[in-house]
Every structure is written in C-alpha cells, then in structure tokens.
Write a protein that holds these residues in place. Structure first.
Motif, PDB file in Angstrom:
ATOM      1  N   SER A   1       0.815  -1.221   0.000  1.00 19.44           N
ATOM      2  CA  SER A   1       0.000   0.000   0.000  1.00 19.44           C
ATOM      3  C   SER A   1       0.849   1.273   0.000  1.00 19.44           C
ATOM      4  CB  SER A   1      -0.952   0.013   1.203  1.00 19.44           C
ATOM      5  OG  SER A   1      -1.816  -1.102   1.167  1.00 19.44           O
ATOM      6  N   PHE A   2       1.887   1.287  -0.828  1.00 18.98           N
ATOM      7  CA  PHE A   2       2.719   2.466  -0.942  1.00 18.98           C
ATOM      8  C   PHE A   2       2.031   3.524  -1.799  1.00 18.98           C
ATOM      9  CE2 PHE A   2       6.486  -0.473  -0.216  1.00 18.98           C
ATOM     10  CZ  PHE A   2       6.685  -0.038   1.095  1.00 18.98           C
ATOM     11  N   ARG A   3       2.301   4.754  -1.476  1.00 18.59           N
ATOM     12  CA  ARG A   3       1.683   5.870  -2.182  1.00 18.59           C
ATOM     13  C   ARG A   3       2.093   5.888  -3.660  1.00 18.59           C
ATOM     14  NH1 ARG A   3       2.558  12.316  -0.675  1.00 18.59           N
ATOM     15  NH2 ARG A   3       1.433  13.163  -2.476  1.00 18.59           N
ATOM     16  N   SER A   4       1.099   6.031  -4.529  1.00 18.37           N
ATOM     17  CA  SER A   4       1.245   6.244  -5.975  1.00 18.37           C
ATOM     18  C   SER A   4       1.617   4.999  -6.773  1.00 18.37           C
ATOM     19  CB  SER A   4       2.264   7.352  -6.273  1.00 18.37           C
ATOM     20  OG  SER A   4       1.709   8.610  -5.993  1.00 18.37           O
ATOM     21  N   TYR A   5       1.857   3.876  -6.127  1.00 21.47           N
ATOM     22  CA  TYR A   5       2.140   2.670  -6.905  1.00 21.47           C
ATOM     23  C   TYR A   5       0.924   2.318  -7.770  1.00 21.47           C
ATOM     24  CZ  TYR A   5       6.471   0.966  -4.671  1.00 21.47           C
ATOM     25  OH  TYR A   5       7.776   0.799  -4.261  1.00 21.47           O
ATOM     26  N   ASP A   6       1.136   2.121  -9.051  1.00 26.53           N
ATOM     27  CA  ASP A   6       0.118   1.567  -9.932  1.00 26.53           C
ATOM     28  C   ASP A   6       0.802   1.110 -11.210  1.00 26.53           C
ATOM     29  OD1 ASP A   6       0.333   3.793 -11.778  1.00 26.53           O
ATOM     30  OD2 ASP A   6      -1.038   4.939 -10.525  1.00 26.53           O
ATOM     31  N   GLU A   7       0.018   0.676 -12.209  1.00 31.12           N
ATOM     32  CA  GLU A   7       0.611   0.102 -13.414  1.00 31.12           C
ATOM     33  C   GLU A   7       1.364   1.123 -14.251  1.00 31.12           C
ATOM     34  OE1 GLU A   7      -3.772   0.962 -14.385  1.00 31.12           O
ATOM     35  OE2 GLU A   7      -2.562   0.240 -12.700  1.00 31.12           O
ATOM     36  N   ASP A   8       1.229   2.423 -13.920  1.00 28.15           N
ATOM     37  CA  ASP A   8       1.965   3.462 -14.625  1.00 28.15           C
ATOM     38  C   ASP A   8       2.975   4.162 -13.734  1.00 28.15           C
ATOM     39  OD1 ASP A   8       0.632   3.032 -17.053  1.00 28.15           O
ATOM     40  OD2 ASP A   8      -1.036   4.307 -16.428  1.00 28.15           O
ATOM     41  N   CYS A   9       3.217   3.614 -12.568  1.00 30.31           N
ATOM     42  CA  CYS A   9       4.207   4.180 -11.639  1.00 30.31           C
ATOM     43  C   CYS A   9       5.029   3.025 -11.090  1.00 30.31           C
ATOM     44  CB  CYS A   9       3.504   4.950 -10.526  1.00 30.31           C
ATOM     45  SG  CYS A   9       4.601   6.018  -9.560  1.00 30.31           S
ATOM     46  N   TRP A  10       6.123   2.720 -11.754  1.00 29.78           N
ATOM     47  CA  TRP A  10       6.916   1.540 -11.422  1.00 29.78           C
ATOM     48  C   TRP A  10       8.388   1.793 -11.762  1.00 29.78           C
ATOM     49  CZ3 TRP A  10       8.948  -0.436 -16.034  1.00 29.78           C
ATOM     50  CH2 TRP A  10       8.264  -0.107 -17.211  1.00 29.78           C
ATOM     51  N   GLY A  11       9.237   0.852 -11.384  1.00 30.89           N
ATOM     52  CA  GLY A  11      10.670   0.971 -11.607  1.00 30.89           C
ATOM     53  C   GLY A  11      11.462   0.625 -10.359  1.00 30.89           C
ATOM     54  N   LEU A  12      11.336  -0.635  -9.915  1.00 32.70           N
ATOM     55  CA  LEU A  12      12.096  -1.101  -8.756  1.00 32.70           C
ATOM     56  C   LEU A  12      13.392  -1.729  -9.249  1.00 32.70           C
ATOM     57  CD1 LEU A  12       8.914  -1.320  -7.807  1.00 32.70           C
ATOM     58  CD2 LEU A  12       9.975  -2.387  -5.817  1.00 32.70           C
ATOM     59  N   THR A  13      14.511  -1.184  -8.792  1.00 31.14           N
ATOM     60  CA  THR A  13      15.802  -1.580  -9.340  1.00 31.14           C
ATOM     61  C   THR A  13      16.897  -1.222  -8.352  1.00 31.14           C
ATOM     62  OG1 THR A  13      17.124  -1.498 -11.373  1.00 31.14           O
ATOM     63  CG2 THR A  13      16.252   0.595 -10.559  1.00 31.14           C
ATOM     64  N   ALA A  14      18.142  -1.437  -8.708  1.00 33.08           N
ATOM     65  CA  ALA A  14      19.255  -1.018  -7.855  1.00 33.08           C
ATOM     66  C   ALA A  14      19.388   0.499  -7.938  1.00 33.08           C
ATOM     67  CB  ALA A  14      20.543  -1.692  -8.302  1.00 33.08           C
ATOM     68  N   CYS A  15      19.343   1.151  -6.786  1.00 35.14           N
ATOM     69  CA  CYS A  15      19.382   2.612  -6.797  1.00 35.14           C
ATOM     70  C   CYS A  15      19.703   3.134  -5.402  1.00 35.14           C
ATOM     71  CB  CYS A  15      18.038   3.190  -7.257  1.00 35.14           C
ATOM     72  SG  CYS A  15      16.654   2.792  -6.161  1.00 35.14           S
ATOM     73  N   ASP A  16      20.081   4.401  -5.367  1.00 39.20           N
ATOM     74  CA  ASP A  16      20.166   5.129  -4.112  1.00 39.20           C
ATOM     75  C   ASP A  16      18.757   5.235  -3.545  1.00 39.20           C
ATOM     76  OD1 ASP A  16      21.125   6.736  -2.053  1.00 39.20           O
ATOM     77  OD2 ASP A  16      20.911   8.566  -3.220  1.00 39.20           O
ATOM     78  N   GLY A  17      18.649   5.453  -2.252  1.00 38.24           N
ATOM     79  CA  GLY A  17      17.327   5.575  -1.654  1.00 38.24           C
ATOM     80  C   GLY A  17      17.393   6.192  -0.279  1.00 38.24           C
ATOM     81  N   PRO A  18      16.235   6.458   0.304  1.00 36.05           N
ATOM     82  CA  PRO A  18      16.194   7.063   1.637  1.00 36.05           C
ATOM     83  C   PRO A  18      16.715   6.107   2.702  1.00 36.05           C
ATOM     84  CG  PRO A  18      14.010   6.357   0.965  1.00 36.05           C
ATOM     85  CD  PRO A  18      14.898   6.176  -0.229  1.00 36.05           C
TER      86      PRO A  18
END
Length: 319
Positions: free
Chosen positions: A170-187
C-alpha cells in the motif's frame, strides 16, 4: 580507491563500450586506427580465465587485501555480457562449460501467471541488452523454455507493472503506470530528516519484485530503460510519473530515485540527491536501440561478440 574491488562486471561494461566505439570509428585515419588498436590491446590483456579462480563460474571481484570474493556470478543477473566477452576473448577465454554451469543456477518462475527467468531488480533485465541484441537468438536454456532473453525482459517488465498495480504494501502512488524497482540510491534512517520514519528504509539497495526489498522507492529511469521491450508501457510510465512528480527530473536528468510516500510537502516526493552515469547511460542507450538499433547493429558485427555468443550456445536469428 575507497577500498573498492577489481570488479569483473565493471570491466565487462567498460570493454563492451570500448568495442562499441571500435565498431563505430572505422575510418582509415590515424586517430580512429589508434582508437581501434587501443581497444584491441585492452581486450586482449584481460585474463578472464584468471577471474574464475578455479571455480565453475566467474568470481564477482578481487581485492589485494583478501583476494577473490567467495561468491561468483551465479543466478540470472546482468552478467550475460560478461560471459560473452569472456568466451569470445582471443587470448584468455573461459571454457563454454562455465557458461553452462552459470545457467544451471537460473531460477525460472511463474509470477502473476507469467513464466519468466526470475530476477527481482529491473536493471538485471536491461544492462546486457544495452549492447547485445537478443531478439530471436537462444542459448540452450532458452531453447528449452521456448523463449529468448529479449522476450524474457518484456515479461519481467509486465511483472513489475503487475506488482505495482497490486501494491501489496500500500505504498503511495504505486500503480501500473508508476513503477521501476531496481538497484538505486534511496532514503535511509541515517538521514536526519528521516531518522524517525517507522518503516525500514534501505538506502542504496537492489530493490526488486515481488520479494523485495521494497520501501516505496522507485527509479524513473528504470522504466524508460525498458523502452525496447515494452515501448507503450515505458513511455506512458515515464510521462505519467514525470507529470505527477516533476521533481524526479532535476536539471533535466533523472535522479537515482524518488519516494512518493516520503513527501515533504503536498504532491512532492522525496528525491535522491544522486545523479549517476550508470543510470543516465542505460537510458541513453536504450532510447537509441529503440529508435535505430544502432548499438545492437554495431556489436552484431563485432567478431568477439559473435564468437562469444556462439561459444555460449546461442543459435538462430541474426546470428
């Protein structure tokens, strides 16, 4: 430098880029002749057989303080280009049996009714494809699955979209047009403004689906780097994420990541301060492969690439 390792995959990416340049600069001038000679010298110097350390698969890295890492390039990952270069070497090649040993560590799964060669982070399904055109060519593993690596990356993109559509956390804004989980910097909780955040934050991590890690952090560049596999989905995601969160593209280049659930103000997401050439480069290359196939065409004609693919057991298609 900074206790970093001698990295096998970074060596491979450097050489893949160098071979691309040598394939492009073909004029009989002093400058371009010198460039091609330098690329050839660099490639011939790499001792890929040493990088195995007597093990079935290539090691991931080496440090002068401790020698080879205890883990190798096992399981499906971005290492196909590494193995192809190692197999195609004119001076220090590895044996084709070692490629077969690597594919034996693969994990074929069915997720959301999609059969594919599993890897959670999206970059794994992209990086070798920036140089190598896998459309219609298959190794033994893919022949048995009636698939190829290009189609597999298309399916991996579908899995990403389905995961964010379902949004199990239930993360904010996740949907079929908001994606891209990969290796990255993060909080990270180490950042003072996030020290009291209740959810676990992973900092720099290889985020992936569906098994995580996942803390609500997305990379806009990762969606666009899937452009050759799923152009309509990738372009729609790029446009809609940018429309929602224009702060993800500071200065006209993608930040490493953004997290809509850590908004500092209404409609503003947390944005990584990092801008990495690795991220910008894969976007640039995949846009060009989608537009013209230029990089794929250049390396199709590279003898070492063709030899490496054939020694890995690839057949069919343009090969």
């Amino acid at each position: 430098m900074w206790s970093s390792e001698l990295s096998m995959i970074d060596t491979a990416l450097l050489l893949a880029g160098a071979l691309t340049a040598a394939s492009f600069f073909t004029e009989n001038t002093a400058e371009e002749t010198r460039l091609r000679k330098l690329v050839d010298t660099l490639y011939r110097r790499v001792d890929w057989s040493w990088a195995q350390d007597g093990k079935p698969t290539l090691r991931q890295g080496w440090k002068p303080e401790c020698g080879f890492f205890h883990y190798g390039w096992d399981g499906y990952n971005e290492g196909i280009v590494l193995y192809v270069l190692a197999l195609g070497s004119p001076t220090h090649p590895i044996n084709s049996d070692h490629y077969a040993a690597w594919t034996k560590t693969y994990q074929w799964e069915n997720l959301y009714d999609i059969d594919f060669l599993y890897a959670g982070p999206l970059f794994i399904h992209q990086f070798s494809h920036a140089w190598l055109d896998f459309r219609g060519i298959r190794d033994q593993f893919m022949r048995e699955k009636h698939c190829d690596y290009f189609e597999n990356s298309r399916r991996a993109t579908q899995v990403q979209r389905e995961y964010t559509r379902r949004n199990p956390h239930s993360f904010r804004s996740y949907d079929e047009d908001c994606w891209g989980l990969t290796a990255c910097d993060g909080p990270s909780q180490q950042q003072p403004e996030l020290a009291h955040e209740r959810r676990r934050l992973f900092g720099y991590a290889a985020r992936g689906v569906p098994y995580g890690p996942d803390d609500g952090t997305l990379s806009g560049w990762a969606a666009l780097a899937s452009l050759p596999f799923a152009p309509e989905d990738a372009l729609r995601a790029a446009r809609r994420m940018l429309a929602r969160y224009p702060e993800m593209l500071p200065g006209g280049q993608y930040a490493s990541s953004f997290n809509p659930g850590l908004a500092k103000a209404e409609h503003a997401a947390w944005v990584s301060a990092g801008h990495y050439g690795l991220d910008q480069g894969i976007v640039l290359m995949m846009i060009e492969n989608y537009r013209s196939g230029l990089i794929w065409q250049l390396l199709r004609g590279c003898p070492a690439i063709r030899s490496g693919l054939r020694r890995a057991g690839f057949r069919g298609g343009w090969l």
